[in-house]
Scaffold this motif. Structure first.
Motif, PDB file in Angstrom:
ATOM      1  N   ILE A   1       6.509  15.993   9.021  1.00 18.77           N
ATOM      2  CA  ILE A   1       6.680  16.216  10.452  1.00 18.77           C
ATOM      3  C   ILE A   1       5.509  15.629  11.234  1.00 18.77           C
ATOM      4  O   ILE A   1       5.695  14.930  12.233  1.00 18.77           O
ATOM      5  CB  ILE A   1       6.856  17.721  10.742  1.00 18.77           C
ATOM      6  N   LEU A   2       4.288  15.887  10.752  1.00 19.16           N
ATOM      7  CA  LEU A   2       3.094  15.398  11.444  1.00 19.16           C
ATOM      8  C   LEU A   2       2.998  13.880  11.447  1.00 19.16           C
ATOM      9  O   LEU A   2       2.557  13.286  12.439  1.00 19.16           O
ATOM     10  CB  LEU A   2       1.834  15.986  10.801  1.00 19.16           C
ATOM     11  N   SER A   3       3.383  13.249  10.345  1.00 21.83           N
ATOM     12  CA  SER A   3       3.199  11.804  10.276  1.00 21.83           C
ATOM     13  C   SER A   3       4.447  11.009  10.640  1.00 21.83           C
ATOM     14  O   SER A   3       4.359  10.058  11.415  1.00 21.83           O
ATOM     15  CB  SER A   3       2.695  11.397   8.888  1.00 21.83           C
TER      16      SER A   3
ATOM     17  N   ALA B   1      12.594   8.470   1.584  1.00 24.36           N
ATOM     18  CA  ALA B   1      13.464   7.828   2.567  1.00 24.36           C
ATOM     19  C   ALA B   1      12.689   7.489   3.839  1.00 24.36           C
ATOM     20  O   ALA B   1      12.879   6.419   4.433  1.00 24.36           O
ATOM     21  CB  ALA B   1      14.650   8.726   2.900  1.00 24.36           C
ATOM     22  N   SER B   2      11.790   8.367   4.235  1.00 26.17           N
ATOM     23  CA  SER B   2      11.016   8.143   5.462  1.00 26.17           C
ATOM     24  C   SER B   2      10.006   7.020   5.296  1.00 26.17           C
ATOM     25  O   SER B   2       9.836   6.192   6.199  1.00 26.17           O
ATOM     26  CB  SER B   2      10.314   9.428   5.882  1.00 26.17           C
ATOM     27  N   PHE B   3       9.334   6.957   4.170  1.00 26.17           N
ATOM     28  CA  PHE B   3       8.351   5.898   3.947  1.00 26.17           C
ATOM     29  C   PHE B   3       8.997   4.512   4.023  1.00 26.17           C
ATOM     30  O   PHE B   3       8.332   3.543   4.391  1.00 26.17           O
ATOM     31  CB  PHE B   3       7.652   6.058   2.600  1.00 26.17           C
ATOM     32  N   SER B   4      10.255   4.398   3.701  1.00 24.03           N
ATOM     33  CA  SER B   4      10.912   3.097   3.729  1.00 24.03           C
ATOM     34  C   SER B   4      10.989   2.529   5.144  1.00 24.03           C
ATOM     35  O   SER B   4      11.210   1.328   5.318  1.00 24.03           O
ATOM     36  CB  SER B   4      12.307   3.189   3.103  1.00 24.03           C
TER      37      SER B   4
ATOM     38  N   LEU C   1      12.083  23.807  -8.222  1.00 23.71           N
ATOM     39  CA  LEU C   1      12.187  22.382  -8.513  1.00 23.71           C
ATOM     40  C   LEU C   1      13.115  21.696  -7.519  1.00 23.71           C
ATOM     41  O   LEU C   1      12.849  20.576  -7.078  1.00 23.71           O
ATOM     42  CB  LEU C   1      12.663  22.167  -9.946  1.00 23.71           C
ATOM     43  N   GLU C   2      14.182  22.378  -7.133  1.00 17.99           N
ATOM     44  CA  GLU C   2      15.102  21.834  -6.137  1.00 17.99           C
ATOM     45  C   GLU C   2      14.411  21.675  -4.785  1.00 17.99           C
ATOM     46  O   GLU C   2      14.572  20.652  -4.110  1.00 17.99           O
ATOM     47  CB  GLU C   2      16.323  22.739  -5.996  1.00 17.99           C
ATOM     48  N   ALA C   3      13.633  22.666  -4.376  1.00 16.77           N
ATOM     49  CA  ALA C   3      12.904  22.581  -3.105  1.00 16.77           C
ATOM     50  C   ALA C   3      11.928  21.406  -3.119  1.00 16.77           C
ATOM     51  O   ALA C   3      11.848  20.635  -2.146  1.00 16.77           O
ATOM     52  CB  ALA C   3      12.164  23.891  -2.826  1.00 16.77           C
ATOM     53  N   LEU C   4      11.206  21.251  -4.223  1.00 13.36           N
ATOM     54  CA  LEU C   4      10.262  20.139  -4.344  1.00 13.36           C
ATOM     55  C   LEU C   4      10.998  18.799  -4.275  1.00 13.36           C
ATOM     56  O   LEU C   4      10.538  17.864  -3.612  1.00 13.36           O
ATOM     57  CB  LEU C   4       9.473  20.252  -5.651  1.00 13.36           C
ATOM     58  N   GLN C   5      12.126  18.703  -4.944  1.00 14.80           N
ATOM     59  CA  GLN C   5      12.891  17.452  -4.966  1.00 14.80           C
ATOM     60  C   GLN C   5      13.496  17.139  -3.605  1.00 14.80           C
ATOM     61  O   GLN C   5      13.484  15.982  -3.167  1.00 14.80           O
ATOM     62  CB  GLN C   5      13.993  17.508  -6.034  1.00 14.80           C
ATOM     63  N   GLU C   6      14.015  18.146  -2.923  1.00 16.78           N
ATOM     64  CA  GLU C   6      14.598  17.918  -1.595  1.00 16.78           C
ATOM     65  C   GLU C   6      13.556  17.380  -0.620  1.00 16.78           C
ATOM     66  O   GLU C   6      13.820  16.431   0.124  1.00 16.78           O
ATOM     67  CB  GLU C   6      15.207  19.206  -1.053  1.00 16.78           C
ATOM     68  N   VAL C   7      12.386  17.989  -0.634  1.00 18.57           N
ATOM     69  CA  VAL C   7      11.319  17.542   0.263  1.00 18.57           C
ATOM     70  C   VAL C   7      10.886  16.122  -0.111  1.00 18.57           C
ATOM     71  O   VAL C   7      10.725  15.265   0.764  1.00 18.57           O
ATOM     72  CB  VAL C   7      10.131  18.529   0.238  1.00 18.57           C
TER      73      VAL C   7
ATOM     74  N   LYS D   1       0.828  -1.218   0.000  1.00 15.16           N
ATOM     75  CA  LYS D   1       0.000   0.000   0.000  1.00 15.16           C
ATOM     76  C   LYS D   1       0.857   1.260   0.000  1.00 15.16           C
ATOM     77  O   LYS D   1       0.542   2.230  -0.670  1.00 15.16           O
ATOM     78  CB  LYS D   1      -0.966   0.013   1.188  1.00 15.16           C
ATOM     79  N   ILE D   2       1.935   1.248   0.757  1.00 20.42           N
ATOM     80  CA  ILE D   2       2.842   2.396   0.753  1.00 20.42           C
ATOM     81  C   ILE D   2       3.449   2.540  -0.638  1.00 20.42           C
ATOM     82  O   ILE D   2       3.554   3.653  -1.165  1.00 20.42           O
ATOM     83  CB  ILE D   2       3.917   2.277   1.847  1.00 20.42           C
ATOM     84  N   GLY D   3       3.825   1.433  -1.250  1.00 16.84           N
ATOM     85  CA  GLY D   3       4.373   1.478  -2.603  1.00 16.84           C
ATOM     86  C   GLY D   3       3.386   2.057  -3.602  1.00 16.84           C
ATOM     87  O   GLY D   3       3.769   2.820  -4.498  1.00 16.84           O
ATOM     88  N   GLU D   4       2.110   1.707  -3.476  1.00 14.92           N
ATOM     89  CA  GLU D   4       1.086   2.276  -4.358  1.00 14.92           C
ATOM     90  C   GLU D   4       0.898   3.765  -4.086  1.00 14.92           C
ATOM     91  O   GLU D   4       0.727   4.564  -5.007  1.00 14.92           O
ATOM     92  CB  GLU D   4      -0.231   1.525  -4.195  1.00 14.92           C
ATOM     93  N   LEU D   5       0.921   4.146  -2.829  1.00 12.46           N
ATOM     94  CA  LEU D   5       0.810   5.559  -2.472  1.00 12.46           C
ATOM     95  C   LEU D   5       1.973   6.345  -3.067  1.00 12.46           C
ATOM     96  O   LEU D   5       1.778   7.424  -3.645  1.00 12.46           O
ATOM     97  CB  LEU D   5       0.768   5.714  -0.953  1.00 12.46           C
TER      98      LEU D   5
END
Length: 176
Positions: A71-73, A122-125, A110-116, A17-21
């Protein structure tokens, strides 16, 4: 040109499910990036009347929403004062964001979007599908789960991408 995958698949290295998200988040971002192809600094700074937002501030808002939801999740806490100072204008949009995010080239956004996004991936893993469904309550007693929180991140980006499309059309109409 951005390559867009029109399939929802489970990404390797993540629970299904995380992979689909993640697949949906990546599709949403790919379409946003495609919308930005060839955008000029003038388009990024264009405001369609009082109270409007620039494309630049909308892009930073998209990044801010994702950062706040990380941060919230992932950290399960509220923002620190430093985080509020960093992301507050982008989060709230309006004149303050338009002034702060003015005169920048597309690459900065684009850099800001990519950094976030790299932090998101990395966190979802570190999390499981079970975590995605865990129920929590906001301060007002309303229940939610982490799946909803990340659905909202996508929903917000899609909504603002519509605004970006409209602003680009209006800019082109005014400059011709």
């Amino acid at each position: 040109m951005t390559v867009i995958d029109y399939r929802i698949t489970s990404k390797e290295g993540f629970d299904p499910k995380i992979g689909e998200l993640i697949s949906m988040l990546e599709h949403t971002r790919s379409v946003t990036m495609e919308e930005l192809c060839g955008i000029s600094r003038e388009e990024l700074d264009y405001v369609d009347g009082p109270g409007g937002n620039t494309i630049g501030s909308l892009l930073m808002h998209i990044a801010a929403i994702e950062r706040i939801h990380q941060i919230l999740s992932f950290d399960e806490r509220d923002l620190t004062q430093d985080e509020s100072d960093t992301w507050g204008k982008a989060l709230n949009l309006g004149e303050g964001a338009n002034k702060q995010y003015h005169g920048l080239e597309a690459a900065a956004y684009l850099e800001a979007l990519q950094e976030v996004r790299s932090v998101t991936l990395a966190s979802f893993s570190r999390f499981s599908d079970q975590w995605l469904q865990e129920e929590r309550k906001w301060g007002n007693g309303v229940s939610h789960n982490f799946h909803y929180i990340w659905y909202h991140v996508m929903e917000d980006e899609i909504n603002h991408r519509g605004q970006i499309r409209l602003l680009r059309r209006k800019y082109r109409a005014c400059s011709n």
